[in-house]
Motif scaffolding. Structure first.
Motif, PDB file in Angstrom:
ATOM      1  N   SER A   1       8.015  -2.573   7.239  1.00 22.58           N
ATOM      2  CA  SER A   1       7.706  -3.712   6.374  1.00 22.58           C
ATOM      3  C   SER A   1       6.621  -4.544   7.047  1.00 22.58           C
ATOM      4  O   SER A   1       6.405  -4.448   8.268  1.00 22.58           O
ATOM      5  CB  SER A   1       8.952  -4.572   6.163  1.00 22.58           C
ATOM      6  OG  SER A   1       9.248  -5.275   7.364  1.00 22.58           O
TER       7      SER A   1
ATOM      8  N   GLU B   1       8.142  -6.660   9.873  1.00 24.30           N
ATOM      9  CA  GLU B   1       8.432  -5.867  11.075  1.00 24.30           C
ATOM     10  C   GLU B   1       7.142  -5.577  11.834  1.00 24.30           C
ATOM     11  O   GLU B   1       7.073  -5.690  13.068  1.00 24.30           O
ATOM     12  CB  GLU B   1       9.065  -4.525  10.685  1.00 24.30           C
ATOM     13  CG  GLU B   1      10.488  -4.569  10.194  1.00 24.30           C
ATOM     14  CD  GLU B   1      10.955  -3.170   9.815  1.00 24.30           C
ATOM     15  OE1 GLU B   1      12.021  -2.752  10.280  1.00 24.30           O
ATOM     16  OE2 GLU B   1      10.243  -2.480   9.042  1.00 24.30           O
TER      17      GLU B   1
ATOM     18  N   ALA C   1       0.673  -6.024   4.420  1.00 23.03           N
ATOM     19  CA  ALA C   1       1.392  -5.184   3.455  1.00 23.03           C
ATOM     20  C   ALA C   1       0.439  -4.221   2.754  1.00 23.03           C
ATOM     21  O   ALA C   1       0.734  -3.034   2.579  1.00 23.03           O
ATOM     22  CB  ALA C   1       2.115  -6.057   2.436  1.00 23.03           C
TER      23      ALA C   1
ATOM     24  N   LYS D   1       0.359  -0.093   3.175  1.00 19.31           N
ATOM     25  CA  LYS D   1       0.507   0.725   1.974  1.00 19.31           C
ATOM     26  C   LYS D   1      -0.568   1.808   1.906  1.00 19.31           C
ATOM     27  O   LYS D   1      -0.348   2.890   1.369  1.00 19.31           O
ATOM     28  CB  LYS D   1       0.421  -0.193   0.750  1.00 19.31           C
ATOM     29  CG  LYS D   1       0.954   0.396  -0.530  1.00 19.31           C
ATOM     30  CD  LYS D   1       1.126  -0.664  -1.590  1.00 19.31           C
ATOM     31  CE  LYS D   1      -0.227  -1.072  -2.150  1.00 19.31           C
ATOM     32  NZ  LYS D   1      -0.111  -2.149  -3.162  1.00 19.31           N
TER      33      LYS D   1
END
Ligand SMILES: CC(C)(COP(=O)(O)OP(=O)(O)OC[C@H]1O[C@@H](n2cnc3c(N)ncnc32)[C@H](O)[C@@H]1OP(=O)(O)O)[C@@H](O)C(=O)NCCC(=O)NCCS
Length: 144
Positions: A16, A19, A38, A42
């Motif tokens: 994540s 994290e 993020a 991804k």
């Protein structure tokens, strides 16, 4: 999740953003804003994470076109867990992906933070200098 050793679990998907930010912070690497992190995670071609008791303690990922040109980035082991061979577990997994998923003749780049060059040398990586010198352009001011 499968365990590699000493109750350490390996996963082949990105962590994540929170994290990731926490692990990068632990070694003094750039901590990008959560939304940016993020989006970046991804877009990884492949990522490997190590967790102990559910906590992210190591990772590495491959970014790039996923065919001919990729870069290994974010190979990090949380300081308390360094020196126990965890980076080798991460590199084993990343190189397994590279050798099975990339095109024959593909280029796998990385920027080695000395003394981590000794880790990568064990996987066949060679310094490109003096024939080619790695260069980097950093956009704007560094996020904190
Ligand atoms: C570099 C890093 C990922 C190594 O993680 P680690 O789990 O401690 O590494 P390992 O125990 O798996 O050791 C693997 C190899 O790395 C090399 N290595 C790791 N740390 C080293 C150090 N401080 N000095 C010299 N070589 C080192 C060694 O060659 C070692 O193999 P060997 O024991 O057979 O000689 C970890 O120190 C780290 O997160 N550092 C901060 C972030 C960083 O610089 N990442 C690399 C970005 S390019």
């Amino acid at each position: 999740m499968p365990k590699v050793r000493d109750e350490i679990e390996i996963s082949h998907s990105p962590p994540s953003a929170e994290e990731y930010r926490s692990l990068m912070r632990s070694v003094g690497f750039t901590v990008f804003p959560a939304a940016v992190a993020a989006e970046s995670l991804k877009r990884s071609c492949h990522a490997v994470t190590l967790r102990k008791d559910g906590v992210l303690i190591g990772m590495g990922r491959i970014v790039g076109d996923g065919v001919c040109f990729v870069e290994i980035v974010d190979v990090v082991v949380e300081p308390v867990h360094q020196g126990k061979g965890l980076a080798k577990i991460v590199m084993d997994a990343l190189m397994s992906y590279a050798t099975t998923q990339l095109a024959e003749g593909a280029f796998v780049y990385l920027s080695a933070h000395v003394p981590a060059d000794r880790l990568y040398a064990q996987y066949g990586f060679e310094a490109t200098a003096p024939d080619a010198v790695g260069m980097c352009y950093r956009l704007g001011s560094a996020p904190t």
